[in-house]
Write an enzyme that holds these catalytic residues in place. Structure first.
Site, PDB file in Angstrom:
ATOM      1  CB  SER A 103      -0.914   0.010   1.227  1.00 38.23           C
ATOM      2  OG  SER A 103      -0.152   0.000   2.422  1.00 38.23           O
TER       3      SER A 103
ATOM      4  CG  ASN B 240      -4.764  -4.309  12.789  1.00 38.62           C
ATOM      5  OD1 ASN B 240      -4.156  -4.363  11.728  1.00 38.62           O
ATOM      6  ND2 ASN B 240      -5.345  -5.376  13.332  1.00 38.62           N
TER       7      ASN B 240
ATOM      8  CB  THR C  78     -40.078  26.388 -10.979  1.00 41.99           C
ATOM      9  OG1 THR C  78     -41.180  26.874 -11.755  1.00 41.99           O
ATOM     10  CG2 THR C  78     -39.903  27.256  -9.739  1.00 41.99           C
ATOM     11  CG  HIS C  79     -41.146  22.756 -13.526  1.00 48.35           C
ATOM     12  ND1 HIS C  79     -41.216  21.430 -13.141  1.00 48.35           N
ATOM     13  CD2 HIS C  79     -41.959  23.450 -12.692  1.00 48.35           C
ATOM     14  CE1 HIS C  79     -42.064  21.325 -12.124  1.00 48.35           C
ATOM     15  NE2 HIS C  79     -42.512  22.533 -11.825  1.00 48.35           N
TER      16      HIS C  79
ATOM     17  CB  SER D 299     -13.439  24.439 -30.974  1.00 43.38           C
ATOM     18  OG  SER D 299     -13.470  23.487 -32.011  1.00 43.38           O
TER      19      SER D 299
ATOM     20  CE  LYS E  77     -18.374  25.540 -29.227  1.00 44.47           C
ATOM     21  NZ  LYS E  77     -18.071  24.114 -29.413  1.00 44.47           N
TER      22      LYS E  77
ATOM     23  CG  ASN F 184     -15.738  24.958 -25.955  1.00 45.45           C
ATOM     24  OD1 ASN F 184     -16.739  25.391 -26.498  1.00 45.45           O
ATOM     25  ND2 ASN F 184     -14.810  24.268 -26.606  1.00 45.45           N
TER      26      ASN F 184
ATOM     27  CD  GLU G  62     -18.417  21.733 -21.221  1.00 50.40           C
ATOM     28  OE1 GLU G  62     -17.401  21.141 -21.640  1.00 50.40           O
ATOM     29  OE2 GLU G  62     -19.165  22.391 -21.949  1.00 50.40           O
TER      30      GLU G  62
ATOM     31  CE1 TYR H 204      -6.971  -2.550   8.538  1.00 50.98           C
ATOM     32  CE2 TYR H 204      -6.010  -4.705   8.101  1.00 50.98           C
ATOM     33  CZ  TYR H 204      -6.190  -3.374   7.756  1.00 50.98           C
ATOM     34  OH  TYR H 204      -5.586  -2.881   6.628  1.00 50.98           O
TER      35      TYR H 204
ATOM     36  CD  GLN I 180      -3.313  -2.432   1.487  1.00 56.65           C
ATOM     37  OE1 GLN I 180      -2.687  -2.914   2.419  1.00 56.65           O
ATOM     38  NE2 GLN I 180      -3.093  -2.780   0.233  1.00 56.65           N
TER      39      GLN I 180
ATOM     40  CE  LYS J 188      -4.235   2.833   3.930  1.00 52.20           C
ATOM     41  NZ  LYS J 188      -5.231   2.184   4.803  1.00 52.20           N
TER      42      LYS J 188
END
Length: 457
Positions: free
Chosen positions: A23, A110, A155-156, A277, A283, A285, A290, A317, A322, A325
């Site tokens: 690990s 542990n 709304t909506h 772009s 463009k 963006n 995003e 344990y 493990q 993490k």
């Protein structure tokens, strides 16, 4: 580097097993906390007379030396070690010989790893909370600048009622304040010392657990040794709180993306926080928004990973744990990365106030205020609602708005109308009259900003 558990085994560990079991690639980030925890443990061992005080002092000096060497770059973490605990203890033993081997007295990996991850995550919570406060302050400052910026509330995704851009921004500030509360709550439950739980059943040594808790800044010690080593609720709670942070950032990102489009054009992002772009030169963006929206799924996945890992584990344990993490560290790192980019993007964006005002004027979003005007004249709300609906339909047929519809058309629908209706449906007045606490009026928004800033201080 030899495994700490090697005495029981006669064969060398297969490379495939070692690689799969290791690990160090992700728990190496806990090196400082591992050393700090070990220093506190060694201090307690000496104070309790469990090991000789002179040896305790040598161990502390050795650990401080290892910390200084890692910080300076003189000592590199050996990525072939099984884990960070093995590396630190192995390095200490290489430097101090037999004395170094006494560090692990009355301690198991542990409870050691349970300690380290709590220490790391407490610091991460503080860092994320600070970044959230930076974003909230940016929202407050933007709101200050836009207390009079009229926009349609939705709304909506349909234009509904007039609000201000400041009011809209402070809605996100309210969400982020709840995120701060949740993180503080997670940290409170996380701030419990597991060290002293041993592998699962504590130890016969006369430990001074309260002393270690005080040295490391923990509020309390774990009440049950089985739970002390096997509890990862705090990882799940943190991942859940971070998932909600990402829900809020993702919702905000969705609106930024829409507002940047030509169909809305409510805001324009700074060139430093936009991309173009490869084929379409026109463009611009909103890639940061995003990506934040997309990375929310990654954090949700980390939460699901933790829930799935823990749901079928018998006490205490198990090696499955493990997996905690990688998941929680990924969630933490993703949220920090998103906030680092999102906050300056919001801070530098340009608000296109005239476009917001124009959209508000075209959406009949003052229809409720028109109905309320009739209610003020004594008409029951349901009748006022019906009359206003007829007026909206009439405006649509004639290509007009409620502001431009002639008074005689109003009177033809309901004779209670007079020329004061135009004052009642003025968008600025519609917003200003919403004096209810939590509403979009200037006074209300100013109070929201003031109260929010108080929390930040």
């Amino acid at each position: 580097m030899a495994q700490l558990w090697k005495g029981r085994f006669k064969k060398e560990l297969a490379k495939e097993t070692n690689d799969f079991n290791s690990s160090i690639s992700f728990d190496c980030r806990m090196w400082k906390e591992d050393i700090e925890g070990s220093i506190a443990h060694a201090t307690m061992l000496g104070a309790a007379g469990i090991i000789d005080k002179s040896e305790s002092d040598k161990i502390i000096d050795g650990l401080n030396g290892i910390m200084a060497d890692i910080e300076s770059g003189k000592l590199k973490i050996d990525m072939s070690a099984e884990d960070i605990h093995t590396f630190i203890e192995g390095e200490l033993t290489a430097r101090l010989g037999q004395t170094g081997k006494r560090l692990h007295t009355a301690r198991s990996r542990n409870d050691q790893v349970a300690l380290d991850i709590r220490m790391v995550l407490k610091k991460e919570i503080d860092e994320i909370s600070a970044k959230l406060k930076e974003l909230i302050l940016v929202l407050c400052n933007k709101a200050e600048e836009n207390k009079n910026t009229i926009m349609p509330g939705y709304t909506h995704l349909q234009r509904a009622q007039p609000i201000t851009f400041a009011h809209h921004l402070m809605a996100y500030a309210a969400m982020l304040l709840r995120d701060l509360d949740r993180l503080a709550d997670v940290k409170k439950r996380m701030n419990v010392l597991p060290l002293g739980s041993g592998a699962l059943a504590g130890t016969t040594y006369p430990l001074k657990r309260d002393m270690v808790a005080e040295l490391l800044g923990f509020d309390d010690i774990s009440a049950n040794s089985l739970d002390g080593v096997s509890d990862r609720d705090f990882c799940i709670e943190l991942a859940s709180a971070l998932s909600l942070v990402m829900v809020h950032l993702s919702r905000f990102s969705e609106e930024i993306i829409m507002w940047c489009s030509w169909e809305f054009k409510f805001v324009e992002l700074d060139d430093a926080f936009s991309t173009g772009s490869s084929i379409m030169p026109q463009k611009k963006n909103p890639d940061i928004a995003e990506l934040v929206r997309g990375k929310s799924g990654r954090v949700f996945g980390d939460l699901t990973t933790l829930l799935t890992v823990m749901k079928g584990i018998a006490l205490a344990y198990n090696k499955d744990m493990q997996e905690d993490k990688e998941a929680i560290f990924d969630a933490v790192d993703t949220v920090k990365m998103c906030l680092n980019a999102f906050t300056p993007m919001i801070d530098t964006m340009t608000v296109l106030k005239d476009n917001m005002r124009l959209a508000a004027a075209k959406g009949f979003i003052n229809a409720t205020d028109c109905a309320d005007y009739l209610v003020g004249k004594g008409l029951p709300f349901r009748d006022a609602y019906k009359a206003t609906g007829e007026l909206v339909a009439l405006c649509i047929d004639k290509g007009l708005t409620l502001e431009t519809l002639p008074l005689e058309e109003y009177k033809a629908v309901c004779d209670l109308f007079d020329d004061k209706v135009y004052e009642a449906i003025n968008l600025e007045k519609c917003v200003a009259d919403r004096l209810v606490e939590g509403g979009p009026s200037i006074q209300s928004v100013e109070k929201q900003i003031e109260n929010t800033k108080k929390v930040l201080n």
